[in-house]
Design an enzyme around this catalytic site. Structure first.
Site, short mmCIF file in Angstrom:
data_model
loop_
_atom_site.label_atom_id
_atom_site.label_comp_id
_atom_site.label_asym_id
_atom_site.label_seq_id
_atom_site.Cartn_x
_atom_site.Cartn_y
_atom_site.Cartn_z
N TYR A 278 0.89 -1.16 0.00
CA TYR A 278 0.00 0.00 0.00
C TYR A 278 0.93 1.21 0.00
CZ TYR A 278 -3.71 3.22 1.25
OH TYR A 278 -4.61 4.26 1.24
N TYR B 123 -2.68 8.91 9.14
CA TYR B 123 -3.80 8.02 9.50
C TYR B 123 -3.55 6.64 8.90
CZ TYR B 123 -8.53 6.09 9.58
OH TYR B 123 -9.62 5.27 9.78
N GLU B 124 -3.15 6.61 7.63
CA GLU B 124 -2.88 5.33 6.97
C GLU B 124 -1.73 4.59 7.66
OE1 GLU B 124 -4.28 6.47 2.43
OE2 GLU B 124 -2.31 7.14 3.14
N GLN B 125 -0.72 5.32 8.09
CA GLN B 125 0.39 4.70 8.82
C GLN B 125 -0.13 4.04 10.09
OE1 GLN B 125 3.42 7.72 9.41
NE2 GLN B 125 3.30 8.30 7.25
N LEU C 193 -2.05 0.82 9.21
CA LEU C 193 -1.10 -0.25 8.89
C LEU C 193 -0.46 -0.81 10.15
CD1 LEU C 193 0.35 1.40 5.70
CD2 LEU C 193 -0.81 -0.83 5.76
#
Length: 189
Positions: free
Chosen positions: A39, A129-131, A134
């Site tokens: 991603y 936020y994505e970090q 994950l």
């Protein structure tokens, strides 16, 4: 690497590997490890971010341990294939918002890891936020930062919440199969 026949119908390969200070012979039928599916997070809200995104994707395209074809890059996978840069008005459409968000979330679940093209000079809350997602999914996440920004301080959560932080000049040759945690040695705030 040496090739030998284990039996009449099967060719086997062996290679030596050192584990815990001792050398072992690793015997496998396959000597190629597939590239990772990642991603790939990045920001594209300014000319500098777009330039860094393009340089980062080019470096990853040169890296044999990453599959760009089978990775998920959010800007390239938006609901109904609408490019938000060409059609910014779509940002106000709730159907587009929800479906783009869900596509990205499902991609994070399905990918092996995350790779973030992150600019400390322009931190993006969506990317952080994505970090966090994950991290919560127990997926390794490697951040790639511009070489000229490696001395800029990072937010503590970004600096300590990712598996590894490397520079753009390291990305082309970095082994994305070898994602062992390495503490960030830069400044944090």
């Amino acid at each position: 690497m040496t090739v030998f026949k284990a039996d009449e119908n099967k060719i086997m390969f062996h290679d030596s590997i050192t584990l815990a200070g001792k050398e072992y012979r690793d015997i496998t039928a396959n000597t190629v490890v597939s590239p990772v599916r990642a991603y790939i997070q990045c920001s594209w809200f300014s000319p500098e971010e777009i330039d860094f995104m393009e340089k980062g994707l080019e470096a990853l395209a040169q890296n044999p341990t990453v599959s760009l074809k089978y990775s998920h890059h959010p800007l390239s996978h938006q609901y109904n294939d609408i490019d938000v840069n060409e059609h910014p008005e779509v940002m106000g459409d709730r159907e587009w918002q929800q479906n783009t968000y869900q596509m990205d979330m499902h991609a994070m679940y399905g990918m092996e890891m995350g790779i973030g093209l992150f600019m400390p000079s322009k931190p993006d809350v969506g990317q952080t936020y994505e970090q966090g997602v994950l991290y919560a999914l127990h997926k390794p996440n490697i951040l790639i930062i511009p070489d000229d920004e490696k001395d800029l301080p990072l937010n503590l959560m970004v600096g300590c919440g990712n598996t590894r932080i490397i520079t753009l000049s390291e990305a082309r040759d970095f082994d994305f199969h070898d994602v062992m945690f390495k503490p960030y040695d830069g400044k944090v705030f």
